[in-house]
Design an enzyme around this catalytic site. Sequence first.
Site, PDB file in Angstrom:
ATOM      1  CB  SER A   2      49.186 -18.244 -35.758  1.00 52.59           C
ATOM      2  OG  SER A   2      49.310 -19.482 -35.119  1.00 52.59           O
TER       3      SER A   2
ATOM      4  CG  HIS B 296      45.034 -16.899 -37.749  1.00 52.49           C
ATOM      5  ND1 HIS B 296      44.150 -17.951 -37.609  1.00 52.49           N
ATOM      6  CD2 HIS B 296      46.023 -17.119 -36.846  1.00 52.49           C
ATOM      7  CE1 HIS B 296      44.598 -18.776 -36.667  1.00 52.49           C
ATOM      8  NE2 HIS B 296      45.728 -18.283 -36.195  1.00 52.49           N
TER       9      HIS B 296
END
Length: 320
Positions: free
Chosen positions: A179, A231
């Site tokens: 991610s 993230h």
Amino acid sequence: MANRDVEREVKQNNINSNNNNYFYDESSIDTHWTSWLVPLIVVANLAVFVAVMFVNDCPKKINGPNKACVARFLGRFSFQPLRENPLFGPSSSTLEKMGALEWRKVVHEHQGWRLVTCMWLHAGIIHLLTNMLSLIFIGIRLEQQFGFIRVGLIYLISGLGGSILSSLFLQESISVGASGALFGLLGAMLSELLTNWTIYANKAAALFTLLFIIAINLGLGLLPRVDNFAHIGGFITGFCLGFILLIRPQHGWESSRTNTTSLTKRKYSIYQYVLFLVAALILVVCLTVGSVMLFKGENGNKHCKWCHRLSCFPTSKWTC
């Protein structure tokens, strides 16, 4: 799973690469690259997951009716009990053995390679499919327009940036997933829009769409068990890299070269050069400072008392 941040989920599955072309002035775009790196990355992630499940060998390690493996017909590839891993995947110990990000091993056992290997591991089949579908939707369009070298660099360096920030703030659990790299591609898409502003035919629509997608996905990172620091770190790294690697000649430059009756237009505008230099400086400083702090054993939470809320915001519905 007991690990808070093994599920680096990026839920941008609704991004359609074909829709992005609507925003461009097609006369300013050359899409002549064939995408092969992104499909290769997807295949590599699938292969790594199969290898991890082979090593995991749930039936050999789990006994008893209350600890039955999920999908036992798969043999040694069957999944851990759902109470242990609701994502249909291996155990935490197997992920750690195969290269998951674990702060103590990176800092005290000098296993810095885990900053890279963790982005090729996934906590379960759900985690894997979510990330790979997102990578296909985002990555193929970028690779077609900018080539495999630039997209590959953004993917890998953003994943590294996400791992560094995650290690600085989440030091009590392991972390896996692509991610951080995926958010790097999202960040690069945003900076590409800003630095190549003149080639967009529908500027406001493109900016609003991208900001909405980014806000939704970063917002999801406030939920428990999602590593939002990966993230954020990946996004910031990719955002800076987009200004450096995805810069295009400004609108009208090509036509001015062939028009002998008018002055040749600058290939790049002044603001593109400024963004390039500022982004390069910020990127080098952030990666350097972050790496030094990490390998010195610093805890980011001691320098930022409220930052832990960026990865999990407590509410009446859940605790962090």
